[in-house]
Design a protein around this motif. Structure first.
Motif, PDB file in Angstrom:
ATOM      1  N   SER A 156       0.811  -1.219   0.000  1.00  9.91           N
ATOM      2  CA  SER A 156       0.000   0.000   0.000  1.00  9.91           C
ATOM      3  C   SER A 156       0.845   1.271   0.000  1.00  9.91           C
ATOM      4  O   SER A 156       0.306   2.363   0.058  1.00  9.91           O
ATOM      5  CB  SER A 156      -0.931   0.004   1.221  1.00  9.91           C
ATOM      6  OG  SER A 156      -0.178   0.056   2.421  1.00  9.91           O
ATOM      7  N   ARG A 157       2.142   1.145  -0.078  1.00 17.57           N
ATOM      8  CA  ARG A 157       2.998   2.325   0.013  1.00 17.57           C
ATOM      9  C   ARG A 157       2.942   3.206  -1.225  1.00 17.57           C
ATOM     10  O   ARG A 157       3.014   4.419  -1.147  1.00 17.57           O
ATOM     11  CB  ARG A 157       4.450   1.891   0.262  1.00 17.57           C
ATOM     12  CG  ARG A 157       4.704   1.386   1.669  1.00 17.57           C
ATOM     13  CD  ARG A 157       6.163   1.007   1.845  1.00 17.57           C
ATOM     14  NE  ARG A 157       6.434   0.505   3.186  1.00 17.57           N
ATOM     15  CZ  ARG A 157       7.611   0.024   3.574  1.00 17.57           C
ATOM     16  NH1 ARG A 157       8.610  -0.016   2.717  1.00 17.57           N
ATOM     17  NH2 ARG A 157       7.785  -0.412   4.794  1.00 17.57           N
ATOM     18  N   LEU A 158       2.848   2.604  -2.401  1.00 13.91           N
ATOM     19  CA  LEU A 158       2.863   3.394  -3.622  1.00 13.91           C
ATOM     20  C   LEU A 158       1.519   4.094  -3.819  1.00 13.91           C
ATOM     21  O   LEU A 158       0.466   3.500  -3.592  1.00 13.91           O
ATOM     22  CB  LEU A 158       3.168   2.503  -4.832  1.00 13.91           C
ATOM     23  CG  LEU A 158       4.560   1.870  -4.866  1.00 13.91           C
ATOM     24  CD1 LEU A 158       4.729   1.041  -6.131  1.00 13.91           C
ATOM     25  CD2 LEU A 158       5.648   2.935  -4.785  1.00 13.91           C
ATOM     26  N   PRO A 159       1.543   5.341  -4.266  1.00 14.69           N
ATOM     27  CA  PRO A 159       0.281   6.089  -4.447  1.00 14.69           C
ATOM     28  C   PRO A 159      -0.405   5.728  -5.755  1.00 14.69           C
ATOM     29  O   PRO A 159       0.197   5.140  -6.663  1.00 14.69           O
ATOM     30  CB  PRO A 159       0.762   7.540  -4.472  1.00 14.69           C
ATOM     31  CG  PRO A 159       2.133   7.453  -5.074  1.00 14.69           C
ATOM     32  CD  PRO A 159       2.727   6.175  -4.533  1.00 14.69           C
ATOM     33  N   GLU A 160      -1.672   6.100  -5.858  1.00 14.79           N
ATOM     34  CA  GLU A 160      -2.379   5.985  -7.122  1.00 14.79           C
ATOM     35  C   GLU A 160      -1.794   7.000  -8.103  1.00 14.79           C
ATOM     36  O   GLU A 160      -1.282   8.042  -7.710  1.00 14.79           O
ATOM     37  CB  GLU A 160      -3.868   6.233  -6.908  1.00 14.79           C
ATOM     38  CG  GLU A 160      -4.521   5.195  -5.996  1.00 14.79           C
ATOM     39  CD  GLU A 160      -5.989   5.459  -5.745  1.00 14.79           C
ATOM     40  OE1 GLU A 160      -6.493   6.502  -6.237  1.00 14.79           O
ATOM     41  OE2 GLU A 160      -6.640   4.643  -5.066  1.00 14.79           O
ATOM     42  N   ALA A 161      -1.868   6.677  -9.378  1.00 12.91           N
ATOM     43  CA  ALA A 161      -1.309   7.557 -10.403  1.00 12.91           C
ATOM     44  C   ALA A 161      -2.024   8.909 -10.405  1.00 12.91           C
ATOM     45  O   ALA A 161      -3.235   8.982 -10.220  1.00 12.91           O
ATOM     46  CB  ALA A 161      -1.418   6.902 -11.773  1.00 12.91           C
ATOM     47  N   ARG A 162      -1.246   9.963 -10.617  1.00 11.77           N
ATOM     48  CA  ARG A 162      -1.802  11.306 -10.694  1.00 11.77           C
ATOM     49  C   ARG A 162      -2.468  11.533 -12.049  1.00 11.77           C
ATOM     50  O   ARG A 162      -2.058  10.952 -13.049  1.00 11.77           O
ATOM     51  CB  ARG A 162      -0.710  12.356 -10.505  1.00 11.77           C
ATOM     52  CG  ARG A 162       0.056  12.253  -9.194  1.00 11.77           C
ATOM     53  CD  ARG A 162       0.968  13.467  -9.043  1.00 11.77           C
ATOM     54  NE  ARG A 162       1.795  13.690 -10.217  1.00 11.77           N
ATOM     55  CZ  ARG A 162       2.970  13.115 -10.434  1.00 11.77           C
ATOM     56  NH1 ARG A 162       3.466  12.262  -9.545  1.00 11.77           N
ATOM     57  NH2 ARG A 162       3.663  13.391 -11.529  1.00 11.77           N
ATOM     58  N   GLY A 163      -3.475  12.403 -12.064  1.00  5.06           N
ATOM     59  CA  GLY A 163      -4.086  12.777 -13.323  1.00  5.06           C
ATOM     60  C   GLY A 163      -5.599  12.688 -13.298  1.00  5.06           C
ATOM     61  O   GLY A 163      -6.197  12.138 -12.375  1.00  5.06           O
ATOM     62  N   SER A 164      -6.202  13.233 -14.339  1.00  2.00           N
ATOM     63  CA  SER A 164      -7.656  13.280 -14.432  1.00  2.00           C
ATOM     64  C   SER A 164      -8.235  11.881 -14.582  1.00  2.00           C
ATOM     65  O   SER A 164      -7.639  10.998 -15.198  1.00  2.00           O
ATOM     66  CB  SER A 164      -8.065  14.149 -15.622  1.00  2.00           C
ATOM     67  OG  SER A 164      -9.466  14.135 -15.775  1.00  2.00           O
ATOM     68  N   ARG A 165      -9.428  11.718 -14.040  1.00  2.00           N
ATOM     69  CA  ARG A 165     -10.132  10.443 -14.150  1.00  2.00           C
ATOM     70  C   ARG A 165     -11.294  10.521 -15.139  1.00  2.00           C
ATOM     71  O   ARG A 165     -12.044   9.552 -15.274  1.00  2.00           O
ATOM     72  CB  ARG A 165     -10.609   9.987 -12.770  1.00  2.00           C
ATOM     73  CG  ARG A 165      -9.425   9.753 -11.834  1.00  2.00           C
ATOM     74  CD  ARG A 165      -9.764   8.926 -10.639  1.00  2.00           C
ATOM     75  NE  ARG A 165      -8.564   8.528  -9.924  1.00  2.00           N
ATOM     76  CZ  ARG A 165      -8.501   7.525  -9.066  1.00  2.00           C
ATOM     77  NH1 ARG A 165      -9.587   6.811  -8.804  1.00  2.00           N
ATOM     78  NH2 ARG A 165      -7.375   7.230  -8.471  1.00  2.00           N
ATOM     79  N   GLY A 177       1.820   2.037  -9.222  1.00  2.00           N
ATOM     80  CA  GLY A 177       3.001   1.472  -9.862  1.00  2.00           C
ATOM     81  C   GLY A 177       3.627   2.404 -10.876  1.00  2.00           C
ATOM     82  O   GLY A 177       4.775   2.225 -11.273  1.00  2.00           O
ATOM     83  N   VAL A 178       2.865   3.422 -11.326  1.00  6.56           N
ATOM     84  CA  VAL A 178       3.395   4.448 -12.224  1.00  6.56           C
ATOM     85  C   VAL A 178       3.006   5.816 -11.664  1.00  6.56           C
ATOM     86  O   VAL A 178       2.156   5.910 -10.782  1.00  6.56           O
ATOM     87  CB  VAL A 178       2.874   4.281 -13.669  1.00  6.56           C
ATOM     88  CG1 VAL A 178       3.366   2.979 -14.264  1.00  6.56           C
ATOM     89  CG2 VAL A 178       1.351   4.344 -13.715  1.00  6.56           C
ATOM     90  N   GLU A 179       3.597   6.864 -12.191  1.00  7.47           N
ATOM     91  CA  GLU A 179       3.391   8.192 -11.622  1.00  7.47           C
ATOM     92  C   GLU A 179       2.138   8.879 -12.144  1.00  7.47           C
ATOM     93  O   GLU A 179       1.459   9.592 -11.395  1.00  7.47           O
ATOM     94  CB  GLU A 179       4.611   9.071 -11.883  1.00  7.47           C
ATOM     95  CG  GLU A 179       5.863   8.616 -11.128  1.00  7.47           C
ATOM     96  CD  GLU A 179       7.000   9.604 -11.258  1.00  7.47           C
ATOM     97  OE1 GLU A 179       6.796  10.663 -11.889  1.00  7.47           O
ATOM     98  OE2 GLU A 179       8.088   9.331 -10.722  1.00  7.47           O
ATOM     99  N   THR A 180       1.828   8.709 -13.426  1.00  5.91           N
ATOM    100  CA  THR A 180       0.720   9.453 -14.017  1.00  5.91           C
ATOM    101  C   THR A 180      -0.259   8.515 -14.708  1.00  5.91           C
ATOM    102  O   THR A 180       0.102   7.411 -15.124  1.00  5.91           O
ATOM    103  CB  THR A 180       1.222  10.478 -15.043  1.00  5.91           C
ATOM    104  OG1 THR A 180       1.754   9.785 -16.180  1.00  5.91           O
ATOM    105  CG2 THR A 180       2.289  11.385 -14.434  1.00  5.91           C
ATOM    106  N   GLN A 181      -1.492   9.003 -14.894  1.00 10.34           N
ATOM    107  CA  GLN A 181      -2.495   8.212 -15.591  1.00 10.34           C
ATOM    108  C   GLN A 181      -2.113   7.977 -17.052  1.00 10.34           C
ATOM    109  O   GLN A 181      -2.544   6.992 -17.661  1.00 10.34           O
ATOM    110  CB  GLN A 181      -3.868   8.897 -15.505  1.00 10.34           C
ATOM    111  CG  GLN A 181      -4.495   8.873 -14.124  1.00 10.34           C
ATOM    112  CD  GLN A 181      -4.829   7.457 -13.659  1.00 10.34           C
ATOM    113  OE1 GLN A 181      -4.952   6.533 -14.452  1.00 10.34           O
ATOM    114  NE2 GLN A 181      -4.968   7.298 -12.349  1.00 10.34           N
ATOM    115  N   ALA A 182      -1.303   8.826 -17.630  1.00 11.37           N
ATOM    116  CA  ALA A 182      -0.859   8.615 -19.004  1.00 11.37           C
ATOM    117  C   ALA A 182      -0.057   7.328 -19.136  1.00 11.37           C
ATOM    118  O   ALA A 182      -0.106   6.650 -20.173  1.00 11.37           O
ATOM    119  CB  ALA A 182      -0.022   9.803 -19.467  1.00 11.37           C
TER     120      ALA A 182
END
Length: 230
Positions: free
Chosen positions: A25-34, A58-63
């Motif tokens: 649970s340490r990694l955050p959800e990807a940033r960006g619009s939903r 697991g990745v930084e952005t929704q892209a």
């Protein structure tokens, strides 16, 4: 199920399971619009729903995540309007609650759900009943004509998981995976997508539990292939 409960009660498995839940649970959800639009051509309304993998952990952005890569792939042929409904740690009942807040209709949906249900020790008959209800909601209330049901990954290869927990969860995930395949096969408009495109753990995220961008790309490509011919 008796074997699973016995395993959870063992002095070895319980500490390992707690450690995995904290670490994963340490990694955050990807940033960006939903929500958004991309591409040109015939309109396609896309819904991605599920747990942390749908949310792009697991990745930084929704892209870079599953949503972004799927929308980009489909945008080669369509004007894609996309919506993401996802939360880390979600189980199937959570998806029902989240969908209660969603309005409109969709042409295609990608469901990414089951890992938390499997690893949290939920009863498989309950999972199957709730998952079947989810499919009915998607094709009924939301008018989805193509539901892609993602299978579960081969958890016995997850580097995060210590043994014997890795073997216990691997076997349990395999049973839930087969259940999803059966449910998709029995539901009109649904199709099962097995997670068999790679076993290369070097492509996973830094936590050894979630996908990295290359796995999300392969996942998105397989899902787009199904949606294009549906």
């Amino acid at each position: 199920m008796a074997l699973w409960r016995a395993a959870l009660l063992s002095p070895v498995i319980v500490p390992q399971l707690i450690w995995v839940r904290l670490r994963a649970s340490r990694l955050p959800e990807a940033r960006g619009s939903r929500e958004g639009q991309t591409g040109a051509g015939p309109a396609l309304r896309l819904l991605v729903i599920g747990d942390s993998t749908a949310a792009g952990v697991g990745v930084e952005t929704q892209a870079e995540a599953l949503l972004g890569q799927l929308a980009t792939n489909l945008a080669r042929d369509h004007a894609v309007t996309w919506t993401l409904v996802a939360r880390s740690g979600a189980i199937v009942p959570d998806l029902h609650e989240m969908l209660a807040e969603v309005e409109g209709s969709f042409d295609c949906a990608l469901v990414c759900q089951g890992v938390n249900d499997a690893k949290n020790g939920r009863l498989q008959p309950n999972f199957e009943r709730e998952y079947a209800a989810l499919l009915r909601t998607l094709t009924g209330r939301f008018g989805v004509r193509c539901v892609v049901c993602s299978g579960l990954p081969p958890m016995q290869f997850f580097t995060l998981l210590p043994r014997p927990l890795r073997d216990v969860l691997g076997a349990r995930a395999a049973r839930f995976d087969r259940a999803i395949a059966r449910l998709a096969d029995a539901h009109p408009g649904a199709q099962f997508l097995p997670m068999n495109f790679t076993q290369d753990v070097s492509l996973m995220a830094s936590d050894g539990f979630h996908p990295g961008p290359q796995i999300y790309a392969m996942w998105a490509e397989r899902a787009a292939e199904i949606m294009r011919v549906a």
